[in-house]
Design a protein around this motif. Structure first.
Motif, short mmCIF file in Angstrom:
data_model
loop_
_atom_site.label_atom_id
_atom_site.label_comp_id
_atom_site.label_asym_id
_atom_site.label_seq_id
_atom_site.Cartn_x
_atom_site.Cartn_y
_atom_site.Cartn_z
N UNK A 23 0.87 -1.18 0.00
CA UNK A 23 0.00 0.00 0.00
C UNK A 23 0.91 1.23 0.00
N UNK A 24 0.67 2.14 -0.94
CA UNK A 24 1.58 3.28 -1.05
C UNK A 24 0.90 4.48 -1.68
N UNK A 25 1.43 5.64 -1.36
CA UNK A 25 0.92 6.93 -1.83
C UNK A 25 -0.52 7.16 -1.38
N UNK A 26 -0.89 6.55 -0.25
CA UNK A 26 -2.21 6.77 0.32
C UNK A 26 -2.12 7.77 1.46
N UNK A 27 -3.24 8.23 1.95
CA UNK A 27 -3.24 9.16 3.07
C UNK A 27 -2.64 8.50 4.31
N UNK A 28 -1.88 9.26 5.14
CA UNK A 28 -1.30 8.69 6.36
C UNK A 28 -2.35 8.20 7.36
N UNK A 29 -3.60 8.61 7.21
CA UNK A 29 -4.63 8.17 8.15
C UNK A 29 -5.23 6.82 7.77
N UNK A 30 -4.83 6.25 6.66
CA UNK A 30 -5.40 4.99 6.20
C UNK A 30 -4.49 3.83 6.56
N UNK A 31 -4.95 2.62 6.23
CA UNK A 31 -4.12 1.47 6.48
C UNK A 31 -4.88 0.16 6.44
N UNK A 63 4.10 -0.96 3.55
CA UNK A 63 3.20 0.19 3.63
C UNK A 63 4.00 1.48 3.60
N UNK A 64 3.80 2.25 2.57
CA UNK A 64 4.45 3.54 2.44
C UNK A 64 3.39 4.62 2.61
N UNK A 65 3.31 5.20 3.81
CA UNK A 65 2.36 6.27 4.09
C UNK A 65 1.20 5.84 4.96
N UNK A 66 1.13 4.59 5.35
CA UNK A 66 0.02 4.15 6.21
C UNK A 66 0.48 3.00 7.08
N UNK A 67 -0.37 2.59 8.02
CA UNK A 67 0.02 1.57 8.99
C UNK A 67 -1.07 0.54 9.23
#
Length: 537
Positions: free
Chosen positions: A267-275, A291-295
């Motif tokens: 998962x990448x280039x998504x909002x940091x609030x997602x995951x 995961x680049x940008x989420x957790x």
């Protein structure tokens, strides 16, 4: 010989059947029963009416070939079933050259049906619903190598769905772009078990409604389904370009049921609030995701969260604790061997502050051998001092950087180091050419992509095969060509695993194999012997 005197001119011989004649009669019966399969063939069609007529009488092994072109309001209902060796096929004449628009889609109630090679463009409605492809009580069916552009018109309805006792289906190698609804879903009833979602690419979404919903991948829908064991596998998918501006939901891969495995996704280039979110349920595994940008956020019991990679998220891994209602209590979970880099708020957080406070609804958590490297926020947080059984495995977890090391945790429990390794071989980034339709990689639509597919890594070349992830810890997915025998050897030549007469893709369980370097070998009548070097950790 026995004769009947009443017929003076007719002599009727009666003989007991021999073993040979019985065998020949049985063989004839079997041949008659299977004659329909023997006559299976391809049927080219160029209209919805002709396709439906042919599907209504399809026999195992038949393939309905939709001729190249663009079709409007093209709906098909598939009620016939194939067999384990002869699927009923619905296929594009040329992959990527058959396009459906308007109110189009497929409803599959038969078993062992394969849909392949289509493009669904701006399909907004099928029979009053959002579903474009619906496995409705279908077993062992396949949706593969299709593309969906701007499909859907309801943020709470799935574009691809499995429900109503759909089992052991595969949603694989598909591409969804700018989706207008939820992406791929499984209804959260226990009867919808054993499905697999893998090698799909979901790229961007549009949401005009500021509401919760519209998950790209969803397994289960509500809290009353938490206890249902669906045992769904979500593996090797790539989800990208989901942003707050486009999408109100914070769940990229959402699990609201039990027994699911979410592994090796990117998962990448998504909002940091997602995951990746385990909203509830028990005994799920989240392993090896990049995961680049989420957790990762998890509720429920018995989960194992291991060997994941998270970078630039708000929280790397977070267990907020339940609220006794729509969010399950969080208990008996293991968090191990994860790597979190540059999280803005905290790397690993147990407990939370907000509307869903866990209080003492979180307990018996083991946090072991994780690594956090960040210059912002706090590396390790335990929000509730009254939570019971939170085991930080003193000295096994490491922290590096200028951020605060701990909150509500004795600093001696976390090992502060000057630097940590930022590699995580178990979580490897999937490139664009490793997912989605295999014909798509050479189409004009991706001609502008800056990365090119290395010939040695081609997933469409007939002269090669793929074995991944590599290194691996538990499973090894092999994408083969034709029928082959597969063997795993030590470097000294001793066979440790073997499967014969395999066809297509398989998953090898290597969890019991001793860590080390091995050779995987494929032997086939169709091509020269193929080998790859594999590392098992």
């Amino acid at each position: 010989m026995v004769s009947f005197p009443i017929f003076s001119r007719i002599i009727v011989p009666l003989r007991l059947p021999t073993a040979t004649s019985l065998f020949l009669r049985l063989l004839l019966i079997i041949s008659l029963v299977n004659c329909s399969e023997a006559l299976a063939k391809d049927y080219p069609v160029n209209s919805q009416k002709k396709a439906q007529e042919r599907l209504d009488i399809a026999q195992p092994g038949d393939r309905i070939i939709i001729q190249n072109g663009t079709y409007y309001d093209f709906t098909l209902k598939v009620s016939r079933s194939g067999t384990s060796t002869k699927y009923i096929g619905i296929k594009a004449q040329t992959n990527g050259k058959v396009k459906f628009k308007g109110k189009s889609g497929f409803m599959v109630t038969g078993n062992r049906v394969k849909i392949e090679g289509f493009v669904f463009d701006d399909v907004r409605n099928m029979n009053g619903d959002n579903r474009v492809v619906y496995f409705n009580g279908s077993d062992n069916s396949i949706l593969t190598d299709c593309a969906f552009y701007k499909c859907g018109n309801n943020y709470r309805r799935h574009i691809i769905l499995m429900g109503n006792s759909s089992k052991n289906n595969q949603i694989r190698y598909n591409y969804l772009e700018d989706i207008r609804g939820q992406g791929i879903g499984v209804i959260g009833e226990s009867s919808n078990s054993g499905n697999r979602i893998f090698r799909n690419r979901i790229n961007g979404t549009t949401n005009d409604n500021d509401f919760n919903g519209q998950e790209p991948i969803q397994i289960g829908q509500s809290s009353d389904q938490f206890g249902n064991y669906l045992n769904t596998k979500v593996e090797y998918n790539r989800i990208e370009n989901m942003t707050d501006a486009d999408m109100a939901d914070s769940e990229l891969i959402s699990s609201k049921t039990s027994g699911n495995k979410i592994r090796y996704n990117t998962t990448l280039y998504n909002s940091p609030r997602m995951g990746i979110v385990l909203r509830g349920g028990n005994d799920c595994e989240v392993r090896g995701n990049y995961q680049l940008g989420d957790g990762i956020r998890a509720y429920g019991r018995g989960h194992k969260i291991t060997s994941n990679y998270s970078k630039n998220a708000r929280y790397g891994i977070r267990l907020p604790g339940g609220d006794g209602g729509g969010y399950s209590d969080t208990r008996d979970c293991l968090i191990e061997y994860n790597l979190v880099i540059n999280s803005s708020r905290s790397g690993i957080r147990i407990g939370d502050v907000g509307a869903n406070d866990g209080g003492n609804r979180i307990s018996d958590i083991i946090i072991y051998k994780n690594r956090v490297k960040t210059n912002g926020g706090t590396m390790y947080v335990q929000e509730y001092s009254n939570s019971s059984g939170i085991n930080w495995a003193t000295g096994s977890n490491e922290g590096s950087g200028n951020a605060t090391l701990t909150k509500n945790i004795p600093s001696r429990k976390i090992k502060k180091v000057s630097n940590i390794s930022t590699s995580n071989p178990a979580a490897a980034k999937l490139e664009w050419y490793e997912v989605g339709p295999r014909w798509f990689h050479t189409s004009s639509r991706t001609a502008s992509e800056t990365k090119k597919m290395p010939e040695s890594e081609s997933i469409v070349a007939n002269s090669a095969f793929r074995a991944y992830p590599n290194p691996t810890t538990e499973t090894l997915l092999i994408e083969g060509v034709g029928q082959y025998d597969v063997t795993l050897y030590t470097l000294s030549g001793r066979a440790v695993l073997q499967q014969k007469e395999v066809e297509g893709d398989i998953t090898l369980d290597v969890s019991e194999v001793r860590p080390g370097m091995y050779i995987i070998k494929l032997v086939s009548d169709e091509q020269p012997e193929l080998r790859r070097r594999i590392i098992i950790q």
